[in-house]
Design a protein around this motif. Sequence first.
Motif, PDB file in Angstrom:
ATOM      1  N   GLU A 199      11.095  -5.657 -14.282  1.00 36.05           N
ATOM      2  CA  GLU A 199      12.022  -4.840 -15.239  1.00 36.05           C
ATOM      3  C   GLU A 199      10.926  -3.655 -15.599  1.00 36.05           C
ATOM      4  OE1 GLU A 199      14.068  -6.907 -18.416  1.00 36.05           O
ATOM      5  OE2 GLU A 199      14.470  -8.638 -17.165  1.00 36.05           O
ATOM      6  N   ALA A 200       9.720  -3.924 -16.004  1.00 33.15           N
ATOM      7  CA  ALA A 200       8.755  -3.040 -16.304  1.00 33.15           C
ATOM      8  C   ALA A 200       8.702  -1.888 -15.352  1.00 33.15           C
ATOM      9  CB  ALA A 200       7.435  -3.467 -16.879  1.00 33.15           C
ATOM     10  N   ILE A 201       8.505  -2.299 -14.282  1.00 28.63           N
ATOM     11  CA  ILE A 201       8.413  -1.332 -13.090  1.00 28.63           C
ATOM     12  C   ILE A 201       9.551  -0.343 -12.795  1.00 28.63           C
ATOM     13  CG2 ILE A 201       8.266  -1.181 -10.508  1.00 28.63           C
ATOM     14  CD1 ILE A 201       6.585  -3.801 -10.469  1.00 28.63           C
TER      15      ILE A 201
ATOM     16  N   ALA B   7       3.108   6.304  -5.197  1.00 22.46           N
ATOM     17  CA  ALA B   7       3.090   5.695  -4.104  1.00 22.46           C
ATOM     18  C   ALA B   7       2.786   4.263  -4.102  1.00 22.46           C
ATOM     19  CB  ALA B   7       3.046   6.202  -2.674  1.00 22.46           C
ATOM     20  N   PRO B   8       2.979   3.038  -3.748  1.00 26.41           N
ATOM     21  CA  PRO B   8       2.334   1.804  -3.626  1.00 26.41           C
ATOM     22  C   PRO B   8       1.085   1.946  -2.674  1.00 26.41           C
ATOM     23  CG  PRO B   8       4.471   1.297  -2.649  1.00 26.41           C
ATOM     24  CD  PRO B   8       4.417   2.761  -3.251  1.00 26.41           C
ATOM     25  N   THR B   9      -0.224   1.815  -3.237  1.00 21.67           N
ATOM     26  CA  THR B   9      -1.071   1.637  -2.270  1.00 21.67           C
ATOM     27  C   THR B   9      -2.036   0.707  -2.215  1.00 21.67           C
ATOM     28  OG1 THR B   9      -2.544   3.025  -3.729  1.00 21.67           O
ATOM     29  CG2 THR B   9      -1.190   4.374  -1.997  1.00 21.67           C
ATOM     30  N   SER B  10      -1.893  -0.215  -3.524  1.00 20.98           N
ATOM     31  CA  SER B  10      -2.964  -1.155  -3.874  1.00 20.98           C
ATOM     32  C   SER B  10      -2.474  -2.566  -2.647  1.00 20.98           C
ATOM     33  CB  SER B  10      -2.770  -1.753  -5.296  1.00 20.98           C
ATOM     34  OG  SER B  10      -3.341  -0.622  -5.962  1.00 20.98           O
ATOM     35  N   ILE B  11      -3.548  -3.374  -2.583  1.00 17.22           N
ATOM     36  CA  ILE B  11      -2.955  -4.326  -1.754  1.00 17.22           C
ATOM     37  C   ILE B  11      -3.535  -5.604  -2.495  1.00 17.22           C
ATOM     38  CG2 ILE B  11      -3.426  -5.590   0.344  1.00 17.22           C
ATOM     39  CD1 ILE B  11      -3.766  -2.785   1.852  1.00 17.22           C
ATOM     40  N   ALA B  12      -2.849  -6.846  -2.516  1.00 18.16           N
ATOM     41  CA  ALA B  12      -3.374  -7.849  -3.159  1.00 18.16           C
ATOM     42  C   ALA B  12      -3.303  -9.054  -2.257  1.00 18.16           C
ATOM     43  CB  ALA B  12      -2.459  -8.601  -4.186  1.00 18.16           C
ATOM     44  N   GLU B  13      -4.490  -9.617  -1.815  1.00 12.99           N
ATOM     45  CA  GLU B  13      -4.862 -10.902  -1.080  1.00 12.99           C
ATOM     46  C   GLU B  13      -5.719 -11.850  -1.809  1.00 12.99           C
ATOM     47  OE1 GLU B  13      -3.738 -11.488   2.180  1.00 12.99           O
ATOM     48  OE2 GLU B  13      -2.815  -9.548   2.357  1.00 12.99           O
ATOM     49  N   TYR B  14      -5.425 -13.078  -1.364  1.00 19.21           N
ATOM     50  CA  TYR B  14      -6.511 -14.068  -1.521  1.00 19.21           C
ATOM     51  C   TYR B  14      -7.638 -14.205  -0.666  1.00 19.21           C
ATOM     52  CZ  TYR B  14      -3.167 -16.042  -5.015  1.00 19.21           C
ATOM     53  OH  TYR B  14      -2.356 -16.215  -6.148  1.00 19.21           O
ATOM     54  N   VAL B  15      -8.728 -14.553  -0.844  1.00 23.11           N
ATOM     55  CA  VAL B  15      -9.810 -14.739  -0.128  1.00 23.11           C
ATOM     56  C   VAL B  15     -10.646 -15.784  -0.418  1.00 23.11           C
ATOM     57  CG1 VAL B  15     -12.068 -13.462   0.510  1.00 23.11           C
ATOM     58  CG2 VAL B  15     -10.196 -11.842  -0.150  1.00 23.11           C
ATOM     59  N   GLU B  16     -10.982 -16.673   0.566  1.00 28.88           N
ATOM     60  CA  GLU B  16     -11.570 -17.968   0.498  1.00 28.88           C
ATOM     61  C   GLU B  16     -13.064 -17.430   0.184  1.00 28.88           C
ATOM     62  OE1 GLU B  16     -10.317 -20.920   0.404  1.00 28.88           O
ATOM     63  OE2 GLU B  16      -8.396 -20.120   0.890  1.00 28.88           O
TER      64      GLU B  16
ATOM     65  N   MET C 133      10.618   0.521  -3.294  1.00 29.19           N
ATOM     66  CA  MET C 133       9.030   0.401  -3.064  1.00 29.19           C
ATOM     67  C   MET C 133       8.535  -0.789  -3.305  1.00 29.19           C
ATOM     68  SD  MET C 133       7.765   4.160  -4.148  1.00 29.19           S
ATOM     69  CE  MET C 133       8.887   4.726  -5.210  1.00 29.19           C
ATOM     70  N   ARG C 134       7.552  -1.293  -2.884  1.00 27.91           N
ATOM     71  CA  ARG C 134       7.134  -2.803  -3.317  1.00 27.91           C
ATOM     72  C   ARG C 134       5.535  -2.535  -3.887  1.00 27.91           C
ATOM     73  NH1 ARG C 134       6.380  -7.338   1.041  1.00 27.91           N
ATOM     74  NH2 ARG C 134       5.476  -9.027  -0.429  1.00 27.91           N
ATOM     75  N   TYR C 135       5.311  -2.632  -5.063  1.00 26.86           N
ATOM     76  CA  TYR C 135       4.131  -2.735  -5.720  1.00 26.86           C
ATOM     77  C   TYR C 135       3.481  -3.841  -5.858  1.00 26.86           C
ATOM     78  CZ  TYR C 135       5.447   2.111  -7.138  1.00 26.86           C
ATOM     79  OH  TYR C 135       5.772   3.336  -7.066  1.00 26.86           O
ATOM     80  N   ALA C 136       1.961  -3.854  -5.738  1.00 28.09           N
ATOM     81  CA  ALA C 136       1.027  -4.910  -5.986  1.00 28.09           C
ATOM     82  C   ALA C 136       1.079  -5.333  -7.447  1.00 28.09           C
ATOM     83  CB  ALA C 136      -0.096  -4.755  -5.415  1.00 28.09           C
ATOM     84  N   VAL C 137       1.178  -6.306  -7.826  1.00 30.34           N
ATOM     85  CA  VAL C 137       1.103  -6.820  -9.113  1.00 30.34           C
ATOM     86  C   VAL C 137      -0.035  -7.891  -9.512  1.00 30.34           C
ATOM     87  CG1 VAL C 137       2.447  -8.057 -11.074  1.00 30.34           C
ATOM     88  CG2 VAL C 137       3.740  -6.531  -9.666  1.00 30.34           C
ATOM     89  N   VAL C 138      -0.619  -7.559 -10.219  1.00 28.38           N
ATOM     90  CA  VAL C 138      -1.774  -8.635 -10.658  1.00 28.38           C
ATOM     91  C   VAL C 138      -1.267  -9.464 -12.030  1.00 28.38           C
ATOM     92  CG1 VAL C 138      -4.355  -8.975 -11.520  1.00 28.38           C
ATOM     93  CG2 VAL C 138      -3.583  -7.264  -9.894  1.00 28.38           C
ATOM     94  N   ILE C 139      -1.395 -10.850 -11.839  1.00 28.68           N
ATOM     95  CA  ILE C 139      -0.974 -11.729 -12.909  1.00 28.68           C
ATOM     96  C   ILE C 139      -2.117 -12.515 -13.313  1.00 28.68           C
ATOM     97  CG2 ILE C 139       0.530 -13.659 -13.656  1.00 28.68           C
ATOM     98  CD1 ILE C 139       2.421 -12.698 -11.489  1.00 28.68           C
ATOM     99  N   GLU C 140      -2.511 -12.505 -14.637  1.00 31.41           N
ATOM    100  CA  GLU C 140      -3.583 -13.142 -15.269  1.00 31.41           C
ATOM    101  C   GLU C 140      -3.196 -14.241 -16.231  1.00 31.41           C
ATOM    102  OE1 GLU C 140      -5.859  -9.708 -16.576  1.00 31.41           O
ATOM    103  OE2 GLU C 140      -7.018  -9.816 -14.746  1.00 31.41           O
TER     104      GLU C 140
END
Length: 68
Positions: A40-42, A58-67, A1-8
Amino acid sequence: MRYAVVIEKTETNYSAYVPDLPGCVATGETVAEVENEISEAIRFHIEGLNEDGLPVPAPTSIAEYVEA
């Protein structure tokens, strides 16, 4: 599975979380380090859910860059 990850970026390091896996977080001094740590945490989080007999979201979130 491929999950969206937010890095701050924080004042002292980087932090990451997975919107689809509440409580799955990591920190690191660099982006590369936090990416490794969250990966590793996932795996650890999903392993724990499986051991406890809980469903793995299930992975449902989507991460995108928006101008803007």
